[in-house]
Design a protein around this motif. Structure first.
Motif, short mmCIF file in Angstrom:
data_model
loop_
_atom_site.label_atom_id
_atom_site.label_comp_id
_atom_site.label_asym_id
_atom_site.label_seq_id
_atom_site.Cartn_x
_atom_site.Cartn_y
_atom_site.Cartn_z
N GLN A 48 0.82 -1.20 0.00
CA GLN A 48 0.00 0.00 0.00
C GLN A 48 0.86 1.26 0.00
OE1 GLN A 48 -2.02 1.24 3.56
NE2 GLN A 48 -3.71 2.17 2.42
N TRP A 125 -3.45 14.62 -6.45
CA TRP A 125 -3.32 13.18 -6.24
C TRP A 125 -2.33 12.90 -5.11
CZ3 TRP A 125 -1.03 9.44 -10.46
CH2 TRP A 125 -1.37 8.12 -10.16
N THR A 129 -3.17 10.99 -1.58
CA THR A 129 -2.46 9.80 -1.10
C THR A 129 -1.85 10.05 0.28
OG1 THR A 129 -0.45 10.38 -2.34
CG2 THR A 129 -2.00 8.85 -3.39
N VAL A 139 -7.10 2.03 1.31
CA VAL A 139 -7.20 2.06 -0.14
C VAL A 139 -5.81 2.35 -0.72
CG1 VAL A 139 -9.63 2.74 -0.15
CG2 VAL A 139 -7.86 4.50 -0.23
N ASP A 141 -3.61 3.88 -4.53
CA ASP A 141 -3.52 5.07 -5.37
C ASP A 141 -4.64 5.16 -6.41
OD1 ASP A 141 -1.97 4.02 -8.18
OD2 ASP A 141 -1.71 2.80 -6.39
N HIS A 142 -5.20 4.03 -6.80
CA HIS A 142 -6.20 4.04 -7.87
C HIS A 142 -7.49 4.74 -7.46
CE1 HIS A 142 -4.28 0.25 -9.87
NE2 HIS A 142 -3.46 1.28 -9.82
N GLU A 143 -7.93 4.53 -6.25
CA GLU A 143 -9.21 5.11 -5.82
C GLU A 143 -9.20 6.64 -5.90
OE1 GLU A 143 -9.00 0.99 -4.03
OE2 GLU A 143 -7.60 2.65 -4.22
N PRO A 144 -8.19 7.32 -5.32
CA PRO A 144 -8.20 8.77 -5.48
C PRO A 144 -7.94 9.21 -6.92
CG PRO A 144 -6.23 8.09 -4.29
CD PRO A 144 -7.11 6.88 -4.42
N PHE A 146 -9.04 7.81 -9.71
CA PHE A 146 -10.30 7.76 -10.45
C PHE A 146 -11.22 8.92 -10.04
CE2 PHE A 146 -9.86 2.86 -10.92
CZ PHE A 146 -8.83 3.05 -11.84
N GLY A 147 -11.28 9.20 -8.74
CA GLY A 147 -12.11 10.30 -8.26
C GLY A 147 -11.62 11.65 -8.77
#
Length: 169
Positions: A48, A125, A129, A139, A141-144, A146-147
């Motif tokens: 993570q 971003w 993170t 979570v 890096d992908h979740e933020p 995409f948002g």
């Protein structure tokens, strides 16, 4: 291809999964004449934390090279030329999608134009993170990412490529 593919790898717990993939992707880049900037980065201790360091690495590398870059996760597989991204000059972000729109967005590959808007996006971003780390949120890096693409969609120039750039060979 002129756009530089960038990535990093950080092995965890004496396993060589990421360095093995780095060796493979370097060979794929060389066989497809793709310039690359792939570095070993000291592990931060967990998968993570390593993932959450990605946007800072992207920004640092883009500033070091002073040019647009193409991020690719080190365990992605190259199976064709990526020269389509050479035509994204002046674009802030270039994203791959499996279905032609935002809902099918993939996190690899991603083109980052060397623009102020791109750097603002990456800065947001990085902040997201850091917030994840500080608040112990489970979570990556992908979740933020995409948002933020949704939030910035009307503020930045985004170009899309199809599923052929984000599927397994």
């Amino acid at each position: 291809m002129n756009t530089v593919l960038i990535s990093f790898y950080s092995d965890i717990e004496d396993k060589t999964y990421y360095s093995d993939n780095a060796n493979r992707i370097i060979k794929e880049c060389e066989s497809l004449s793709i310039p690359y900037h792939i570095k070993e980065k000291e592990s931060l201790g967990t998968y993570q934390l390593n993932c959450l360091s990605k946007p800072q690495f992207i920004l640092d590398t883009m500033e070091e090279l002073n040019r647009p870059v193409l991020w690719m996760d080190i365990d992605s597989k190259l199976h064709k030329s990526l020269d389509i991204f050479d035509h994204f000059e002046g674009t802030d972000l270039g994203l791959s999608t499996s279905n032609g729109n935002l809902s099918g967005m993939k996190a690899s590959p991603i083109y980052f134009g060397n623009t102020d808007k791109t750097k603002e996006f990456i800065g947001a971003w990085i902040k997201a993170t850091k917030d994840i780390v500080e608040n112990s949120v489970g979570v990556f890096d992908h979740e933020p990412l995409f948002g933020l693409v949704s939030m910035f969609a009307n503020k930045i120039d985004i170009k899309w490529v199809g599923g052929e750039y984000c599927t397994w060979p």
